[in-house]
Design a protein around this motif. Sequence first.
Motif, PDB file in Angstrom:
ATOM      1  N   ALA A 456       0.829  -1.204   0.000  1.00 43.61           N
ATOM      2  CA  ALA A 456       0.000   0.000   0.000  1.00 43.61           C
ATOM      3  C   ALA A 456       0.868   1.260   0.000  1.00 43.61           C
ATOM      4  O   ALA A 456       0.545   2.253  -0.674  1.00 43.61           O
ATOM      5  CB  ALA A 456      -0.920  -0.011   1.220  1.00 43.61           C
ATOM      6  N   ARG A 457       1.973   1.236   0.740  1.00 46.81           N
ATOM      7  CA  ARG A 457       2.884   2.391   0.752  1.00 46.81           C
ATOM      8  C   ARG A 457       3.487   2.626  -0.634  1.00 46.81           C
ATOM      9  O   ARG A 457       3.614   3.776  -1.079  1.00 46.81           O
ATOM     10  CB  ARG A 457       4.000   2.153   1.782  1.00 46.81           C
ATOM     11  CG  ARG A 457       3.630   2.533   3.186  1.00 46.81           C
ATOM     12  CD  ARG A 457       4.776   2.354   4.169  1.00 46.81           C
ATOM     13  NE  ARG A 457       4.618   3.249   5.310  1.00 46.81           N
ATOM     14  CZ  ARG A 457       5.395   3.270   6.383  1.00 46.81           C
ATOM     15  NH1 ARG A 457       6.417   2.407   6.464  1.00 46.81           N
ATOM     16  NH2 ARG A 457       5.182   4.122   7.362  1.00 46.81           N
ATOM     17  N   ALA A 524       9.330  -6.771   3.077  1.00 44.75           N
ATOM     18  CA  ALA A 524       8.497  -5.676   3.582  1.00 44.75           C
ATOM     19  C   ALA A 524       9.202  -4.940   4.711  1.00 44.75           C
ATOM     20  O   ALA A 524       9.155  -3.705   4.794  1.00 44.75           O
ATOM     21  CB  ALA A 524       7.153  -6.222   4.062  1.00 44.75           C
ATOM     22  N   SER A 525       9.877  -5.686   5.573  1.00 40.47           N
ATOM     23  CA  SER A 525      10.605  -5.073   6.689  1.00 40.47           C
ATOM     24  C   SER A 525      11.699  -4.134   6.177  1.00 40.47           C
ATOM     25  O   SER A 525      11.885  -3.027   6.696  1.00 40.47           O
ATOM     26  CB  SER A 525      11.214  -6.155   7.577  1.00 40.47           C
ATOM     27  OG  SER A 525      11.900  -5.596   8.664  1.00 40.47           O
ATOM     28  N   ASP A 526      12.409  -4.565   5.126  1.00 36.26           N
ATOM     29  CA  ASP A 526      13.459  -3.707   4.552  1.00 36.26           C
ATOM     30  C   ASP A 526      12.862  -2.457   3.916  1.00 36.26           C
ATOM     31  O   ASP A 526      13.429  -1.364   4.011  1.00 36.26           O
ATOM     32  CB  ASP A 526      14.260  -4.491   3.515  1.00 36.26           C
ATOM     33  CG  ASP A 526      15.174  -5.527   4.151  1.00 36.26           C
ATOM     34  OD1 ASP A 526      15.258  -5.560   5.398  1.00 36.26           O
ATOM     35  OD2 ASP A 526      15.787  -6.318   3.412  1.00 36.26           O
ATOM     36  N   TRP A 531      11.826   3.399   4.378  1.00 38.22           N
ATOM     37  CA  TRP A 531      10.798   4.456   4.469  1.00 38.22           C
ATOM     38  C   TRP A 531      10.960   5.252   5.763  1.00 38.22           C
ATOM     39  O   TRP A 531      10.936   6.498   5.751  1.00 38.22           O
ATOM     40  CB  TRP A 531       9.424   3.795   4.414  1.00 38.22           C
ATOM     41  CG  TRP A 531       8.257   4.749   4.403  1.00 38.22           C
ATOM     42  CD1 TRP A 531       7.808   5.517   5.436  1.00 38.22           C
ATOM     43  CD2 TRP A 531       7.388   5.011   3.296  1.00 38.22           C
ATOM     44  NE1 TRP A 531       6.715   6.242   5.054  1.00 38.22           N
ATOM     45  CE2 TRP A 531       6.429   5.948   3.750  1.00 38.22           C
ATOM     46  CE3 TRP A 531       7.320   4.536   1.993  1.00 38.22           C
ATOM     47  CZ2 TRP A 531       5.416   6.434   2.918  1.00 38.22           C
ATOM     48  CZ3 TRP A 531       6.303   5.018   1.174  1.00 38.22           C
ATOM     49  CH2 TRP A 531       5.375   5.954   1.632  1.00 38.22           C
ATOM     50  N   ASN A 532      11.135   4.544   6.877  1.00 38.53           N
ATOM     51  CA  ASN A 532      11.242   5.214   8.171  1.00 38.53           C
ATOM     52  C   ASN A 532      12.521   6.029   8.277  1.00 38.53           C
ATOM     53  O   ASN A 532      12.535   7.103   8.918  1.00 38.53           O
ATOM     54  CB  ASN A 532      11.174   4.185   9.300  1.00 38.53           C
ATOM     55  CG  ASN A 532       9.807   3.515   9.382  1.00 38.53           C
ATOM     56  OD1 ASN A 532       8.803   4.086   8.951  1.00 38.53           O
ATOM     57  ND2 ASN A 532       9.767   2.303   9.921  1.00 38.53           N
ATOM     58  N   ARG A 541      13.992   9.782   0.986  1.00 34.87           N
ATOM     59  CA  ARG A 541      12.563   9.735   0.696  1.00 34.87           C
ATOM     60  C   ARG A 541      12.326   9.426  -0.777  1.00 34.87           C
ATOM     61  O   ARG A 541      13.129   9.771  -1.643  1.00 34.87           O
ATOM     62  CB  ARG A 541      11.906  11.059   1.069  1.00 34.87           C
ATOM     63  CG  ARG A 541      11.943  11.333   2.577  1.00 34.87           C
ATOM     64  CD  ARG A 541      11.458  12.720   2.922  1.00 34.87           C
ATOM     65  NE  ARG A 541      11.636  12.988   4.352  1.00 34.87           N
ATOM     66  CZ  ARG A 541      11.473  14.167   4.942  1.00 34.87           C
ATOM     67  NH1 ARG A 541      11.100  15.214   4.194  1.00 34.87           N
ATOM     68  NH2 ARG A 541      11.659  14.305   6.236  1.00 34.87           N
ATOM     69  N   PHE A 542      11.222   8.778  -1.064  1.00 34.79           N
ATOM     70  CA  PHE A 542      10.921   8.409  -2.441  1.00 34.79           C
ATOM     71  C   PHE A 542      10.466   9.608  -3.265  1.00 34.79           C
ATOM     72  O   PHE A 542      10.766   9.696  -4.449  1.00 34.79           O
ATOM     73  CB  PHE A 542       9.846   7.306  -2.467  1.00 34.79           C
ATOM     74  CG  PHE A 542      10.324   6.006  -1.895  1.00 34.79           C
ATOM     75  CD1 PHE A 542      11.158   5.175  -2.629  1.00 34.79           C
ATOM     76  CD2 PHE A 542       9.956   5.603  -0.616  1.00 34.79           C
ATOM     77  CE1 PHE A 542      11.609   3.969  -2.117  1.00 34.79           C
ATOM     78  CE2 PHE A 542      10.399   4.402  -0.084  1.00 34.79           C
ATOM     79  CZ  PHE A 542      11.234   3.583  -0.844  1.00 34.79           C
ATOM     80  N   ILE A 543       9.755  10.519  -2.644  1.00 32.80           N
ATOM     81  CA  ILE A 543       9.324  11.732  -3.340  1.00 32.80           C
ATOM     82  C   ILE A 543      10.385  12.805  -3.135  1.00 32.80           C
ATOM     83  O   ILE A 543      10.663  13.209  -1.997  1.00 32.80           O
ATOM     84  CB  ILE A 543       7.955  12.215  -2.835  1.00 32.80           C
ATOM     85  CG1 ILE A 543       6.900  11.118  -3.008  1.00 32.80           C
ATOM     86  CG2 ILE A 543       7.521  13.488  -3.555  1.00 32.80           C
ATOM     87  CD1 ILE A 543       6.676  10.689  -4.447  1.00 32.80           C
TER      88      ILE A 543
END
Length: 580
Positions: A456-457, A524-526, A531-532, A541-543
């Motif tokens: 979802a992220r 998913a954990s990675d 992300w965090n 950050r992705f954006i």
Amino acid sequence: MNLFSEIRSLVIASLDDMARAGELPSGLDTAAVAVEPPRDPAHGDMATNAAMVLAKPAGLAPRAIAEALAKRLAADPRVAGAEVAGPGFLNLRLYPSVWQGLVAGVLTDGADYGRADIGQGKRVNVEFVSANPTGPMHVGHVRGAVVGDALARLLAFAGWDVTREYYINDGGAQVDVLARSAYERYREAHGLEPEIREGLYPGDYLIPVGEALKETFGTALLDKPEAEWLVTVRDFAVRRMMEMIREDLAQLGVEMDVYSSEKALYGTGKIEAALAELERQGLIYEGVLEPPKGKTLEDWEPREQTLFRSTAHGDDVDRPVKKSDGGWTYFAPDIAYHYDKVTRGFDQLIDIFGADHGGYVKRMKAAVSALSGGRVPLDIKLVQLVKLWKNGEPFKMSKRAGTFVTLRDVVDLVGADVTRFVMLTRKNDATLDFDFDKVLEQSKDNPVFYVQYANARINSVLRKAREAGVDVTDAALAGADMAKLDHPAELSLIGKIAEWPRLVEVAARNNEPHRVAFYLYELASDLHGLWNRGNDEPGLRFIQDDAATMQAKIALARSVGVVISAGLGILGVTPVEEMR
């Protein structure tokens, strides 16, 4: 694209070069040479056991082989370093450009990334569920159904030609009990008091069967002796039960290719044909078995029986196929059924059985070995029990079923996707705790939520990028400047993505679909970890403000999404695009 396979090919080619140069004997068997992730990531990107497995046949010290191999591997433009560790393990580090290039490869391959051809189109039969057609599927059947279906999906993804098969156990005494139970519900449908005596099936699920019997036969079967209605009611009830089971399986997202009937083996000569083949090999004889373990001579009555010499094919004791009264044992039709599968031309057979079939494994493997001349391997996976919990207490029995929690009970409470994923969070031979509260919990401790939240992220990032005018099609993202993915955390995530093709092969070779669930949780954990970290380090950050940098980072996120979608597809779970 399989980076681990590519580096293994490099290792094998280097070993061949060493043999041609006289540094190794020629003709060494390199089948056991592996390239895999190191146990400690600090040791490198990949590790190979080549020197360790070749030392003895080569008559050389493993460290000497490793040092010579390291020099050759270091000359490859992909390898940044090759270091010998311990007695002869070889740790490899690859240049960042190799990892960065993998992202474009994943996006180019799309849904086919990780798909393998190790099955080489061989035909494999996966028999699973095979519940007695005497009632609804219970929670134990759910786990077997999920394991079997996920394994079938995994094998198909890895290149096998898969047939899913259900063996209907409709030839034993239990279906006569079903008929008597259904007949009482038929009487009830006519306003009579049903006599659900001890030994009959008490569940309410047979009430509709009784009503259907009334609608079909009216009063024609009332007050008739059992001998006149037993076969009719039995066949009718089995059909209705199988309709219910098919509906249950569909609710779980499971579809069978073949339904085979045990009853169809009787009176057709198939049992006799299978045993005749064993007799032709000298494996059928008349004899007396030793007392079973734990039985004293006083508790055991020796009697002559027709026996299968299963010890000739690895079993502990020989097994009876015909009773002293001339009737078949329960093992005889199962031999015939597996012989039928062998004669249908399958290259491999897999049975998914309940935990109570542990004593059945060796005898069935012996039968298939004998009947196929050792050509067709049989793998039997035993599925352990599921313990249900709710509100901190064991989940209560289903009134509708009478004696157990049904598949529908479980799916109605948590949904098919959650049910399927949770059933694969333990290896099949380990007991599984299914807590209805925890499997719906939105936390890292819930693997279903954690993997779906990662997906979802990723979709959230793609939506935001589209809103910013970025082309986020896979073709466009594959052309991004991946050199911008240079942070160790990003390279580590790419390394986890690179493991996917290898994971598929290992899981498929070992018939272990739970490995896919474990891997997805780690991936998913990675993703969540990266992300965090972006919360504290804006550069992660992705954006991003810079369009080129953002496109590369979104390409990384999307490549994770490709793998998550493929993995969930193998598990039979639908990826979610947003959490609600």
